[in-house]
Write a protein that holds these residues in place. Structure first.
Motif, PDB file in Angstrom:
ATOM      1  N   HIS A  15       0.497  -1.118   0.287  1.00 57.55           N
ATOM      2  CA  HIS A  15      -0.272   0.070  -0.246  1.00 57.55           C
ATOM      3  C   HIS A  15       1.050   1.242  -0.614  1.00 57.55           C
ATOM      4  O   HIS A  15       0.869   1.169   0.903  1.00 57.55           O
ATOM      5  CB  HIS A  15      -0.574  -0.261   0.754  1.00 57.55           C
TER       6      HIS A  15
ATOM      7  N   ARG B 144       2.567  -0.628  -6.863  1.00 53.76           N
ATOM      8  CA  ARG B 144       1.263  -0.843  -7.527  1.00 53.76           C
ATOM      9  C   ARG B 144       0.671  -1.669  -8.438  1.00 53.76           C
ATOM     10  O   ARG B 144      -0.725  -2.120  -8.372  1.00 53.76           O
ATOM     11  CB  ARG B 144       0.683   0.680  -8.009  1.00 53.76           C
TER      12      ARG B 144
ATOM     13  N   LEU C 227      -2.114  -4.701  -5.998  1.00 51.83           N
ATOM     14  CA  LEU C 227      -2.712  -3.469  -5.914  1.00 51.83           C
ATOM     15  C   LEU C 227      -3.882  -3.143  -6.855  1.00 51.83           C
ATOM     16  O   LEU C 227      -4.714  -3.201  -7.355  1.00 51.83           O
ATOM     17  CB  LEU C 227      -2.613  -1.870  -5.543  1.00 51.83           C
ATOM     18  N   LEU C 228      -3.286  -3.371  -8.423  1.00 52.35           N
ATOM     19  CA  LEU C 228      -3.727  -2.513  -9.787  1.00 52.35           C
ATOM     20  C   LEU C 228      -4.565  -4.055  -9.971  1.00 52.35           C
ATOM     21  O   LEU C 228      -5.932  -4.394 -10.116  1.00 52.35           O
ATOM     22  CB  LEU C 228      -3.347  -2.198 -10.560  1.00 52.35           C
TER      23      LEU C 228
ATOM     24  N   SER D 255      -7.845  -4.540  -8.116  1.00 56.31           N
ATOM     25  CA  SER D 255      -8.780  -3.992  -7.914  1.00 56.31           C
ATOM     26  C   SER D 255      -8.787  -4.311  -9.493  1.00 56.31           C
ATOM     27  O   SER D 255     -10.392  -4.255  -9.963  1.00 56.31           O
ATOM     28  CB  SER D 255      -8.182  -2.566  -8.236  1.00 56.31           C
TER      29      SER D 255
END
Length: 145
Positions: A102, A111, A114-115, A118
């Motif tokens: 994070h 990221r 995280l990408l 999502s």
């Protein structure tokens, strides 16, 4: 392209494609191009661009974090599991080191997962059947039922 049937979580999956890549930066755009070319005949209804982006992130991570004392490759495979698309990226890194970060707003890196988390419906990491690590993502409803 030949189709193979693999078993994933006790279910049969049709492998739609696979590629092996050198652990070098130029392999990232190559992975995107090859995936787009080889998935096209299967006419997925999901966003191929989103999938290519997630593959880019996972191949980048595999190149950055894969480690071996011998020459090694990054392996990418994609499967049709019913109406879902599952993509796996294998490297010789240590499975326990995969974690979602994070990052702070001004951090330049960190990221990728995280990408993926999502965009994909789910993602997973663990030991690869080839040794090392596999990180995979699933896009549900990639084909009409």
């Amino acid at each position: 392209m030949t189709y193979t049937i693999d078993h994933y979580n006790g279910q049969s999956s049709a492998r739609l494609g696979a590629m092996t890549l050198q652990p070098a930066p130029e392999s990232v755009p190559r992975a995107r191009r090859w995936f787009r070319r080889f998935i096209a005949p299967h006419n997925p209804s999901c966003s191929v661009d989103d999938c290519a982006l997630m593959i880019s992130e996972l191949v980048t991570n595999a190149i950055l974090y894969g480690r071996s004392d011998e020459a090694w490759l990054v392996r990418v495979e994609w499967y049709r599991d019913g109406t879902s698309l599952r993509v796996e990226v294998h490297n010789p890194g240590f499975p326990a080191s995969v974690r979602m970060r994070h990052p702070e707003a001004n951090d330049a890196h960190g990221r990728g997962l995280l990408l993926v988390g999502s965009i994909a419906d789910s993602w997973h990491s663990g030991p690869s059947r080839f040794g090392g690590t596999v990180v995979s993502f699933v896009v549900a409803e990639a084909w009409p039922s």
